[in-house]
Design a protein around this motif. Sequence first.
Motif, PDB file in Angstrom:
ATOM      1  N   THR A  20     -28.373  48.104  21.166  1.00 43.10           N
ATOM      2  CA  THR A  20     -27.831  46.747  21.069  1.00 43.10           C
ATOM      3  C   THR A  20     -26.586  46.607  21.936  1.00 43.10           C
ATOM      4  N   TRP A  21     -25.727  47.607  21.929  1.00 43.75           N
ATOM      5  CA  TRP A  21     -24.521  47.573  22.758  1.00 43.75           C
ATOM      6  C   TRP A  21     -24.885  47.426  24.239  1.00 43.75           C
ATOM      7  N   VAL A  22     -25.900  48.157  24.690  1.00 48.62           N
ATOM      8  CA  VAL A  22     -26.349  48.031  26.080  1.00 48.62           C
ATOM      9  C   VAL A  22     -26.915  46.644  26.331  1.00 48.62           C
ATOM     10  N   LEU A  23     -27.726  46.144  25.421  1.00 44.73           N
ATOM     11  CA  LEU A  23     -28.367  44.838  25.617  1.00 44.73           C
ATOM     12  C   LEU A  23     -27.352  43.704  25.678  1.00 44.73           C
ATOM     13  N   LEU A  24     -26.262  43.818  24.907  1.00 39.93           N
ATOM     14  CA  LEU A  24     -25.240  42.771  24.935  1.00 39.93           C
ATOM     15  C   LEU A  24     -24.550  42.695  26.295  1.00 39.93           C
ATOM     16  N   GLN A  25     -24.680  43.744  27.069  1.00 42.75           N
ATOM     17  CA  GLN A  25     -24.119  43.742  28.420  1.00 42.75           C
ATOM     18  C   GLN A  25     -25.133  43.293  29.473  1.00 42.75           C
ATOM     19  N   HIS A  26     -26.358  43.034  29.033  1.00 40.14           N
ATOM     20  CA  HIS A  26     -27.420  42.652  29.965  1.00 40.14           C
ATOM     21  C   HIS A  26     -28.155  41.430  29.405  1.00 40.14           C
ATOM     22  N   PRO A  27     -27.612  40.235  29.647  1.00 39.20           N
ATOM     23  CA  PRO A  27     -28.178  39.006  29.085  1.00 39.20           C
ATOM     24  C   PRO A  27     -29.649  38.788  29.431  1.00 39.20           C
ATOM     25  N   ALA A  28     -30.087  39.204  30.616  1.00 39.92           N
ATOM     26  CA  ALA A  28     -31.491  38.998  30.991  1.00 39.92           C
ATOM     27  C   ALA A  28     -32.416  39.798  30.078  1.00 39.92           C
ATOM     28  N   ALA A  29     -32.032  41.022  29.753  1.00 41.65           N
ATOM     29  CA  ALA A  29     -32.848  41.836  28.847  1.00 41.65           C
ATOM     30  C   ALA A  29     -32.834  41.254  27.442  1.00 41.65           C
ATOM     31  N   TRP A  30     -31.678  40.732  27.011  1.00 40.28           N
ATOM     32  CA  TRP A  30     -31.559  40.092  25.702  1.00 40.28           C
ATOM     33  C   TRP A  30     -32.485  38.873  25.633  1.00 40.28           C
ATOM     34  N   ALA A  31     -32.536  38.110  26.721  1.00 39.82           N
ATOM     35  CA  ALA A  31     -33.428  36.953  26.778  1.00 39.82           C
ATOM     36  C   ALA A  31     -34.892  37.389  26.739  1.00 39.82           C
ATOM     37  N   THR A  32     -35.194  38.519  27.351  1.00 40.60           N
ATOM     38  CA  THR A  32     -36.563  39.057  27.297  1.00 40.60           C
ATOM     39  C   THR A  32     -36.979  39.336  25.857  1.00 40.60           C
ATOM     40  N   LEU A  33     -36.078  39.914  25.092  1.00 35.66           N
ATOM     41  CA  LEU A  33     -36.391  40.193  23.682  1.00 35.66           C
ATOM     42  C   LEU A  33     -36.590  38.901  22.902  1.00 35.66           C
ATOM     43  N   ARG A  34     -35.793  37.888  23.201  1.00 41.93           N
ATOM     44  CA  ARG A  34     -35.942  36.608  22.492  1.00 41.93           C
ATOM     45  C   ARG A  34     -37.312  35.997  22.753  1.00 41.93           C
ATOM     46  N   ARG A  35     -37.814  36.145  23.987  1.00 40.64           N
ATOM     47  CA  ARG A  35     -39.145  35.614  24.291  1.00 40.64           C
ATOM     48  C   ARG A  35     -40.232  36.378  23.547  1.00 40.64           C
ATOM     49  N   ARG A  87     -39.056  48.165  18.759  1.00 37.86           N
ATOM     50  CA  ARG A  87     -39.630  46.885  19.200  1.00 37.86           C
ATOM     51  C   ARG A  87     -39.410  45.798  18.145  1.00 37.86           C
ATOM     52  N   THR A  88     -39.746  46.126  16.915  1.00 36.93           N
ATOM     53  CA  THR A  88     -39.674  45.131  15.851  1.00 36.93           C
ATOM     54  C   THR A  88     -38.235  44.711  15.588  1.00 36.93           C
ATOM     55  N   ALA A  89     -37.344  45.686  15.437  1.00 42.66           N
ATOM     56  CA  ALA A  89     -35.966  45.400  15.048  1.00 42.66           C
ATOM     57  C   ALA A  89     -35.207  44.657  16.138  1.00 42.66           C
ATOM     58  N   LEU A  90     -35.339  45.091  17.381  1.00 43.23           N
ATOM     59  CA  LEU A  90     -34.565  44.468  18.449  1.00 43.23           C
ATOM     60  C   LEU A  90     -35.050  43.054  18.751  1.00 43.23           C
ATOM     61  N   VAL A  91     -36.353  42.834  18.728  1.00 43.60           N
ATOM     62  CA  VAL A  91     -36.864  41.478  18.935  1.00 43.60           C
ATOM     63  C   VAL A  91     -36.392  40.559  17.815  1.00 43.60           C
ATOM     64  N   ALA A  92     -36.487  41.020  16.572  1.00 41.06           N
ATOM     65  CA  ALA A  92     -36.069  40.190  15.436  1.00 41.06           C
ATOM     66  C   ALA A  92     -34.574  39.895  15.484  1.00 41.06           C
ATOM     67  N   LEU A  93     -33.777  40.889  15.903  1.00 38.97           N
ATOM     68  CA  LEU A  93     -32.332  40.694  16.007  1.00 38.97           C
ATOM     69  C   LEU A  93     -32.005  39.637  17.061  1.00 38.97           C
ATOM     70  N   ALA A  94     -32.643  39.727  18.215  1.00 40.64           N
ATOM     71  CA  ALA A  94     -32.369  38.781  19.295  1.00 40.64           C
ATOM     72  C   ALA A  94     -32.828  37.372  18.928  1.00 40.64           C
ATOM     73  N   GLN A  95     -33.924  37.265  18.195  1.00 40.37           N
ATOM     74  CA  GLN A  95     -34.427  35.937  17.830  1.00 40.37           C
ATOM     75  C   GLN A  95     -33.631  35.326  16.684  1.00 40.37           C
ATOM     76  N   ARG A  96     -33.164  36.151  15.742  1.00 41.33           N
ATOM     77  CA  ARG A  96     -32.386  35.636  14.615  1.00 41.33           C
ATOM     78  C   ARG A  96     -30.969  35.272  15.033  1.00 41.33           C
ATOM     79  N   PHE A  97     -30.371  36.101  15.902  1.00 36.73           N
ATOM     80  CA  PHE A  97     -28.992  35.871  16.334  1.00 36.73           C
ATOM     81  C   PHE A  97     -28.940  35.859  17.864  1.00 36.73           C
ATOM     82  N   PRO A  98     -29.458  34.808  18.484  1.00 33.65           N
ATOM     83  CA  PRO A  98     -29.531  34.767  19.960  1.00 33.65           C
ATOM     84  C   PRO A  98     -28.171  34.799  20.632  1.00 33.65           C
TER      85      PRO A  98
END
Length: 414
Positions: free
Chosen positions: A263-278, A373-384
């Motif tokens: 999660t710490w890495v993803l917060l530094q990479h908005p494009a990857a965070w957006a990928t998880l939200r999709r 896969r499950t946790a990170l996608v759910a985290l990004a979608q719940r708290f975008p």
Amino acid sequence: MATSLRGTALRLVLTSARRVPSGIRFPLERDGVDPVPRLAASRGRDGVVPLARLLGTRVWLVTGYDAARSVLADSGSFANDVRHLIGRQDRAPAERIGGLGMTDDPDHARLRHVLAPSFTRRRVADLQDDVDRVVAAALDDMAAHGPEVDLVERFGFAVPFGVICDLLGMPTVDRDGFRRQGAARFDLRDAGSGIFDTAAGTRRFLIDLVASERRAPHLPDGLVARMVTEHGDALDDVELGGLADGVFLGGYETSASMLSLGTWVLLQHPAAWATLRRGDPREVDGVVEELLRFVCPVQVAFPRIARRDVRLGEHLVRRGDVVVVSLTGAGRDPSRHALPERFDPLSPSAGTLAFGHGLHRCVGAELARLELRTALVALAQRFPDLSLACDPADLRFTELAIVHAVEALPVRLG
């Protein structure tokens, strides 16, 4: 005398991390999620270098991907069973070392046969609903304690702990005690006193649970109950409890670290965070695989001892030498990745050794991937709009730990 000296040297390498000479600590040191520069500088042409000579025993460090894969796969040339050299096997059963990671065939095959059926792709896929439920509960807990929470406590540890307790069939009434028993296991600040000793609490808990289930079956359907029913005649309480403990250790600590550091890495990479939200499955798989390579919380594999003289790259490893494989180093090998120090989910996957390789590859690798896969996608979608709630310079990471982790990750839910 030679055997005694080799045992003493190996104990220095494995059980007294803080007493290892400063010059050879670098395989267990990091700058945030990145290996320290010295690890890359030590790589050499073939990814194999002499690390140290301790009391007459030569210790080799492997940082190259190909060389690492070769060592991990070659159980004929390299042994994992170091129980006769470290620890004290005259201690109580719960205080002894062992498990799949430190056994060789035929013991390894006998023990792995007990666990493997519970971790096939089909059996892991059947756990999806359970993982969804645990993840949803952790997200609800975060929301209830927001707007700022420690993601390590509320999510990183909560998700894998819930999943592993469900998998083992741990009764709800026992879970708080089980968690307290395991707490010291992940605090390696006193590693000099012996990191193997910190496992005794959870191992004893699980050995007692197996013994209780054998005397009077009472557990819900889960791994512990199935092991007692299906293998109780062939394996004693210590062996079955030790296997359950290995599942706990492999499925809890490493996944907890991976979720938090990831999660710490993803917060530094908005494009990857957006990928998880999709949530596109193929794109999500790319993010997860790149996180496993880039973060790789398990820093070194279980050490190997050369059974015979063997050529490794340009070097001759002698019988009795110790070989330490740096999984983080293998993941940052420039011969496998054009920009190894860069997090890039769009780069072609070159494979990861984060779960090991060969005979001792982590039996729970597919479950770990499912959790991520499950946790990170759910985290990004719940708290975008999730964001860090502190100065990055204030984050504290573990020191000289086999499993690298961030101690706390304050986040703002947005």
